[in-house]
Scaffold this motif. Structure first.
Motif, PDB file in Angstrom:
ATOM      1  N   TYR A   1      -1.499  -8.801   6.544  1.00 15.61           N
ATOM      2  CA  TYR A   1      -0.255  -8.940   5.764  1.00 15.61           C
ATOM      3  C   TYR A   1       0.894  -9.248   6.719  1.00 15.61           C
ATOM      4  O   TYR A   1       1.025  -8.605   7.772  1.00 15.61           O
ATOM      5  CB  TYR A   1       0.026  -7.643   4.993  1.00 15.61           C
TER       6      TYR A   1
ATOM      7  N   ALA B   1     -11.327  -7.417  -6.465  1.00 19.75           N
ATOM      8  CA  ALA B   1     -10.067  -8.166  -6.377  1.00 19.75           C
ATOM      9  C   ALA B   1      -9.655  -8.236  -4.917  1.00 19.75           C
ATOM     10  O   ALA B   1      -9.567  -7.212  -4.234  1.00 19.75           O
ATOM     11  CB  ALA B   1      -8.982  -7.470  -7.201  1.00 19.75           C
ATOM     12  N   GLY B   2      -9.426  -9.467  -4.433  1.00 22.86           N
ATOM     13  CA  GLY B   2      -9.010  -9.662  -3.034  1.00 22.86           C
ATOM     14  C   GLY B   2     -10.001  -9.024  -2.087  1.00 22.86           C
ATOM     15  O   GLY B   2     -11.219  -9.177  -2.232  1.00 22.86           O
ATOM     16  N   THR B   3      -9.473  -8.259  -1.114  1.00 27.94           N
ATOM     17  CA  THR B   3     -10.381  -7.625  -0.133  1.00 27.94           C
ATOM     18  C   THR B   3     -11.189  -6.485  -0.748  1.00 27.94           C
ATOM     19  O   THR B   3     -12.012  -5.877  -0.061  1.00 27.94           O
ATOM     20  CB  THR B   3      -9.608  -7.097   1.087  1.00 27.94           C
TER      21      THR B   3
ATOM     22  N   GLN C   1       0.824  -1.194   0.000  1.00 27.09           N
ATOM     23  CA  GLN C   1       0.000   0.000   0.000  1.00 27.09           C
ATOM     24  C   GLN C   1       0.864   1.252   0.000  1.00 27.09           C
ATOM     25  O   GLN C   1       0.426   2.320  -0.372  1.00 27.09           O
ATOM     26  CB  GLN C   1      -0.884   0.010   1.248  1.00 27.09           C
TER      27      GLN C   1
ATOM     28  N   SER D   1      -5.516 -15.657 -10.582  1.00 25.50           N
ATOM     29  CA  SER D   1      -4.289 -15.260 -11.285  1.00 25.50           C
ATOM     30  C   SER D   1      -3.143 -16.243 -11.030  1.00 25.50           C
ATOM     31  O   SER D   1      -2.187 -16.291 -11.783  1.00 25.50           O
ATOM     32  CB  SER D   1      -3.874 -13.844 -10.879  1.00 25.50           C
TER      33      SER D   1
ATOM     34  N   ASN E   1      -8.961 -13.335  -7.684  1.00 22.84           N
ATOM     35  CA  ASN E   1      -8.100 -13.693  -6.552  1.00 22.84           C
ATOM     36  C   ASN E   1      -6.850 -14.375  -7.076  1.00 22.84           C
ATOM     37  O   ASN E   1      -6.795 -14.748  -8.252  1.00 22.84           O
ATOM     38  CB  ASN E   1      -8.839 -14.645  -5.600  1.00 22.84           C
ATOM     39  N   LYS E   2      -5.892 -14.551  -6.178  1.00 19.13           N
ATOM     40  CA  LYS E   2      -4.674 -15.241  -6.615  1.00 19.13           C
ATOM     41  C   LYS E   2      -4.946 -16.751  -6.685  1.00 19.13           C
ATOM     42  O   LYS E   2      -4.835 -17.365  -7.725  1.00 19.13           O
ATOM     43  CB  LYS E   2      -3.543 -14.950  -5.638  1.00 19.13           C
TER      44      LYS E   2
ATOM     45  N   ALA F   1      -3.806  -0.648  -9.229  1.00 16.08           N
ATOM     46  CA  ALA F   1      -3.501  -0.998 -10.623  1.00 16.08           C
ATOM     47  C   ALA F   1      -4.683  -1.747 -11.240  1.00 16.08           C
ATOM     48  O   ALA F   1      -5.040  -1.529 -12.402  1.00 16.08           O
ATOM     49  CB  ALA F   1      -2.244  -1.853 -10.687  1.00 16.08           C
TER      50      ALA F   1
ATOM     51  N   PHE G   1     -14.102   2.348  -6.166  1.00 20.30           N
ATOM     52  CA  PHE G   1     -13.948   2.579  -4.722  1.00 20.30           C
ATOM     53  C   PHE G   1     -12.494   2.923  -4.446  1.00 20.30           C
ATOM     54  O   PHE G   1     -11.591   2.129  -4.730  1.00 20.30           O
ATOM     55  CB  PHE G   1     -14.344   1.325  -3.935  1.00 20.30           C
TER      56      PHE G   1
ATOM     57  N   LYS H   1      -7.560  -8.397   5.662  1.00 15.98           N
ATOM     58  CA  LYS H   1      -6.448  -9.299   5.336  1.00 15.98           C
ATOM     59  C   LYS H   1      -5.246  -8.901   6.187  1.00 15.98           C
ATOM     60  O   LYS H   1      -4.876  -7.724   6.245  1.00 15.98           O
ATOM     61  CB  LYS H   1      -6.106  -9.183   3.845  1.00 15.98           C
TER      62      LYS H   1
ATOM     63  N   CYS I   1     -13.372  -2.496  -7.325  1.00 13.02           N
ATOM     64  CA  CYS I   1     -12.592  -2.294  -6.104  1.00 13.02           C
ATOM     65  C   CYS I   1     -11.496  -3.341  -5.980  1.00 13.02           C
ATOM     66  O   CYS I   1     -11.737  -4.536  -6.148  1.00 13.02           O
ATOM     67  CB  CYS I   1     -13.497  -2.349  -4.876  1.00 13.02           C
ATOM     68  N   GLY I   2     -10.296  -2.873  -5.688  1.00 13.93           N
ATOM     69  CA  GLY I   2      -9.157  -3.774  -5.512  1.00 13.93           C
ATOM     70  C   GLY I   2      -7.889  -2.964  -5.464  1.00 13.93           C
ATOM     71  O   GLY I   2      -7.932  -1.746  -5.238  1.00 13.93           O
ATOM     72  N   PRO I   3      -6.736  -3.602  -5.708  1.00 16.04           N
ATOM     73  CA  PRO I   3      -5.492  -2.841  -5.755  1.00 16.04           C
ATOM     74  C   PRO I   3      -5.612  -1.738  -6.820  1.00 16.04           C
ATOM     75  O   PRO I   3      -6.338  -1.906  -7.813  1.00 16.04           O
ATOM     76  CB  PRO I   3      -4.445  -3.878  -6.178  1.00 16.04           C
TER      77      PRO I   3
HETATM   78  P1  NAD Z   1      -4.260  -9.608  -3.871  1.00 11.43           P
HETATM   79  O1  NAD Z   1      -2.854  -9.142  -3.872  1.00 11.43           O
HETATM   80  O2  NAD Z   1      -4.591 -10.867  -3.166  1.00 11.43           O
HETATM   81  O3  NAD Z   1      -4.758  -9.689  -5.377  1.00 11.43           O
HETATM   82  C1  NAD Z   1      -6.067 -10.144  -5.737  1.00 11.43           C
HETATM   83  C2  NAD Z   1      -6.208 -10.051  -7.218  1.00 11.43           C
HETATM   84  O4  NAD Z   1      -6.102  -8.707  -7.636  1.00 11.43           O
HETATM   85  C3  NAD Z   1      -5.131 -10.769  -8.009  1.00 11.43           C
HETATM   86  O5  NAD Z   1      -5.391 -12.131  -8.123  1.00 11.43           O
HETATM   87  C4  NAD Z   1      -5.202 -10.062  -9.353  1.00 11.43           C
HETATM   88  O6  NAD Z   1      -6.232 -10.566 -10.139  1.00 11.43           O
HETATM   89  C5  NAD Z   1      -5.567  -8.646  -8.941  1.00 11.43           C
HETATM   90  N1  NAD Z   1      -4.371  -7.808  -8.949  1.00 11.43           N
HETATM   91  C6  NAD Z   1      -3.484  -7.662  -7.941  1.00 11.43           C
HETATM   92  N2  NAD Z   1      -2.504  -6.826  -8.320  1.00 11.43           N
HETATM   93  C7  NAD Z   1      -2.795  -6.449  -9.576  1.00 11.43           C
HETATM   94  C8  NAD Z   1      -2.159  -5.602 -10.514  1.00 11.43           C
HETATM   95  N3  NAD Z   1      -1.028  -4.976 -10.207  1.00 11.43           N
HETATM   96  N4  NAD Z   1      -2.731  -5.431 -11.713  1.00 11.43           N
HETATM   97  C9  NAD Z   1      -3.874  -6.057 -12.049  1.00 11.43           C
HETATM   98  N5  NAD Z   1      -4.518  -6.868 -11.192  1.00 11.43           N
HETATM   99  C10 NAD Z   1      -3.986  -7.079  -9.994  1.00 11.43           C
HETATM  100  O7  NAD Z   1      -5.186  -8.429  -3.313  1.00 11.43           O
HETATM  101  P2  NAD Z   1      -5.331  -7.988  -1.817  1.00 11.43           P
HETATM  102  O8  NAD Z   1      -4.039  -8.200  -1.083  1.00 11.43           O
HETATM  103  O9  NAD Z   1      -6.559  -8.608  -1.222  1.00 11.43           O
HETATM  104  O10 NAD Z   1      -5.534  -6.445  -1.963  1.00 11.43           O
HETATM  105  C11 NAD Z   1      -6.786  -5.867  -2.064  1.00 11.43           C
HETATM  106  C12 NAD Z   1      -6.640  -4.415  -2.411  1.00 11.43           C
HETATM  107  O11 NAD Z   1      -7.922  -3.821  -2.424  1.00 11.43           O
HETATM  108  C13 NAD Z   1      -5.767  -3.601  -1.504  1.00 11.43           C
HETATM  109  O12 NAD Z   1      -4.940  -2.803  -2.305  1.00 11.43           O
HETATM  110  C14 NAD Z   1      -6.753  -2.730  -0.753  1.00 11.43           C
HETATM  111  O13 NAD Z   1      -6.209  -1.474  -0.414  1.00 11.43           O
HETATM  112  C15 NAD Z   1      -7.851  -2.558  -1.766  1.00 11.43           C
HETATM  113  N6  NAD Z   1      -9.151  -2.280  -1.147  1.00 11.43           N
HETATM  114  C16 NAD Z   1      -9.723  -1.088  -1.440  1.00 11.43           C
HETATM  115  C17 NAD Z   1     -10.944  -0.784  -0.905  1.00 11.43           C
HETATM  116  C18 NAD Z   1     -11.603   0.531  -1.240  1.00 11.43           C
HETATM  117  O14 NAD Z   1     -12.731   0.802  -0.881  1.00 11.43           O
HETATM  118  N7  NAD Z   1     -10.952   1.399  -1.939  1.00 11.43           N
HETATM  119  C19 NAD Z   1     -11.614  -1.691  -0.084  1.00 11.43           C
HETATM  120  C20 NAD Z   1     -10.997  -2.911   0.196  1.00 11.43           C
HETATM  121  C21 NAD Z   1      -9.753  -3.197  -0.351  1.00 11.43           C
END
Ligand code: NAD
Ligand code: FAD
Length: 526
Positions: A360, A403-405, A15, A462, A433-434, A502, A524, A358, A498-500
């Motif tokens: 870390y 993606a993920g959380t 992050q 992935s 998810n991974k 990127a 998000f 999650k 919503c996810g990372p």
């Molecule tokens: P992770 O590392 O387990 O990855 C899950 C999936 O995300 C991967 O399988 C892949 O498909 C995709 N992914 C990961 N990195 C990528 C990249 N660089 N490019 C394209 N796809 C990619 O994910 P995690 O550890 O669960 O992380 C979840 C993310 O979601 C965190 O960055 C967290 O800050 C964010 N999040 C944001 C909010 C919000 O409201 N903004 C809420 C919850 C989580």
């Protein structure tokens, strides 16, 4: 103890390297993580160059310190020497230099109002501005000064008479109060139709009453040091149609109050939400359950002296003191489980906040969270974020790219859409998810898909094992066009992502390429 190896930090994908909210975070040099910064601030090193002296800073003096190697910034009237912090700033040196030698309050509020800079930069404090800074909080209406006098006349009865000052506009809320032998009722006339419980946040602790009303992008506050003690629990009644909010407090001593109390600094003000400081209350950890090998569901109990409901799509900030420094991170509340019968409105209970987090292995905040014991306290902020449920109304197709959380905001969103949107035809969750064992609430999602024909879920891995028969890969144009089909041509659609960072950024680009408009997407972010 925190397990934070200085050199491994921040790891690729952390992050601290990757931006949220569309901001670009820069790669930090090894040894420049938040934990490293905290260590430096505790080392006793003179970080201001003033040997602990605090000075009054004129605007001319501030302006002289505008270089990387000598950089002062004013935030809310306090001046900090941020030169030692440059290399530790997740947004990079250039971002910080935008405010060099000036009042950076507005810039700071735009980018990361929630960051607890007072604690993070306390060793960099040079002193106070000699003159009032330009960007002091802008109070649109401040009509607090007459509280004491007015209330003498209103004692004991409900007066419909407005207590507004001359500057008040028609849309400005007002308040009043009255009492019986046992109760004190504070009435807020919000003048907003469709008022609801999510727009009213009340805390009453140690005689301090704080009632905040969210009015679109504004916040109205009643904040009073009460004249006498009240019991912890109180009631909030809302007359939704006329926008009247009653906070009913129980007196501890059955005596007549002469006044409601002393107005506090922000009492009776209507200002932009982004200009209102974050307010925290202490919540107790009541349970912590495993969701997957690295993710846990935390349940925090709100104090009885708080009325707060986190709206769909909004997040809260958690604040913990880690190695003597206050650290703040955002998390998105969800439901304790996925309701399988979406016919009834949600199973939400208002006394608890559920967070799926999650952990870390090298995470500064999540490691500290994981070490919390049942019964420990954590500070939880008011809800933040810009998602509006009106975006879902009259919707036919809802696509959720998680993606993920990044799954967390989707839970309440699915619940809202499936229970409240009559014309809804499909909700499809495309969950990246991974590995298989990273999938959150897989069983519940699959069961829901069986129960409700409007709901569909697709898992995309992935880093799948060889025997995975589902879809593979990361977000891509071809995967999206394959997985997202409108229920009918030109259906009203919303795609939430919503996810990372990127992932989110790529998703938006691919969706644009596929012909979806900006209005059909919600990301998000912070
Ligand atoms: P992770 O590392 O387990 O990855 C899950 C999936 O995300 C991967 O399988 C892949 O498909 C995709 N992914 C990961 N990195 C990528 C990249 N660089 N490019 C394209 N796809 C990619 O994910 P995690 O550890 O669960 O992380 C979840 C993310 O979601 C965190 O960055 C967290 O800050 C964010 N999040 C944001 C909010 C919000 O409201 N903004 C809420 C919850 C989580
Ligand atoms: P950091 O100290 O920032 O990172 C340290 C280590 O964690 C890194 O070295 C790396 O190993 C690992 N790490 C961190 N992020 C990643 C990543 N994306 N991929 C791989 N490794 C990583 N998180 C939740 O779990 N649940 C939520 O409900 C939630 N809601 C959020 C809402 C918003 C609006 C935002 C912006 C973020 C949300 N997050 C959520 C993320 C959360 O705010 C923290 O960023 C996260 O918990 C990591 O904090 P940390 O201090 O432990 O990790």
């Amino acid at each position: 103890m925190l397990n934070v190896p200085p050199q491994a930090f921040p790891a690729p994908g952390s992050q601290q390297r990757v931006a949220a909210g569309g901001r670009t975070k820069v790669p930090l040099k090894p040894g420049r993580s938040l934990m490293d910064w905290i260590r430096l601030t505790k080392s006793g090193k003179d970080l201001t160059g003033l040997k602990g002296r605090l000075i009054e800073v004129t605007e001319d003096e501030l302006a002289k310190h505008n270089k990387k190697e000598d950089c002062w910034i004013c935030i809310r009237g306090l001046v900090y020497n941020v030169t030692p912090y440059m290399e530790y700033h997740p947004g990079g040196e250039d971002e910080l230099m935008k405010a060099a030698g000036t009042d950076g309050t507005d810039l700071f509020d735009q980018v990361h109002r929630w960051v607890n800079y007072e604690s993070m930069l306390k060793e960099c404090l040079v002193g106070r501005m000699a003159f009032k800074p330009i960007a002091a909080p802008k109070v649109v209406v401040d009509i607090s000064s007459t509280l004491h006098e007015e209330k003498k006349q209103l004692n004991g009865m409900l007066s419909e008479r407005k207590v507004l000052g001359a500057s008040a506009r028609d849309t400005t809320p007002s308040y009043d109060w009255f009492q019986t032998d046992d109760l004190i009722t504070v009435v807020i006339y919000t003048k907003q139709k469709d008022m609801n419980a999510e727009l009213v946040i009340v805390d009453c602790h140690d005689k301090r009453l704080r009632g905040e009303i969210i009015l679109d992008d504004h916040s109205y506050l009643v904040e009073v040091d009460l004249d006498h003690e009240v019991q912890d629990d109180f009631a909030v009644n809302i007359a939704e149609k006329i926008g009247k909010v009653e906070i009913i407090l129980k007196k501890k001593d059955h005596i007549q109050w002469k006044v409601l109390g002393l107005p506090l600094e922000s009492h009776n003000t209507l200002i932009k939400r982004t200009e209102r400081g974050l307010f925290y209350r202490k919540c107790k950890l009541v349970s912590k359950t495993e969701v997957t090998h690295d993710t846990k569901l935390f349940c925090f109990m709100l104090p009885r002296s708080t009325h707060l409901q986190v709206p769909t799509g909004r997040h809260v900030y958690l604040k913990q003191t880690i190695a003597g420094t206050e650290v703040v991170k955002p998390y998105t509340p969800l439901l304790p489980f996925l309701p399988l019968d979406f016919k009834e409105p949600s199973c939400q209970d208002d006394a608890h906040i559920y967070l799926m987090i999650k952990i870390y292995s090298h995470g500064l905040f999540t490691q500290a969270l994981d070490h919390l014991q049942i019964g420990d306290d954590i500070s939880v902020s008011n809800p933040e974020g810009n998602f509006k449920t009106s975006q879902v109304q009259a919707l036919e197709d809802l696509f959720l790219l998680a993606a993920g959380t990044g799954f967390t905001p989707m839970v309440k969103l699915m619940n809202f859409a499936l229970t409240r949107v009559d014309c809804l035809r499909t909700v499809k969750l495309i969950f990246f998810n991974k590995k298989e064992d990273d999938i959150l609430w897989r069983n519940q999602l699959e069961q829901l898909a069986l129960r409700d024909e409007r709901f569909e879920v697709q898992f995309i891995l992935s880093e799948p094992a060889e025997d995975w028969v589902g879809k593979r890969g990361k977000i891509s144009s071809s995967l999206l066009s394959e997985c997202m089909k409108r229920s009918k041509k030109d259906s009203k659609v919303l795609i939430c992502i919503c996810g990372p960072t990127a992932f989110t950024e790529q998703g938006v680009q691919y969706l644009k390429d596929l012909g979806y408009s900006q209005e059909e997407m919600h990301t998000f972010t912070e």
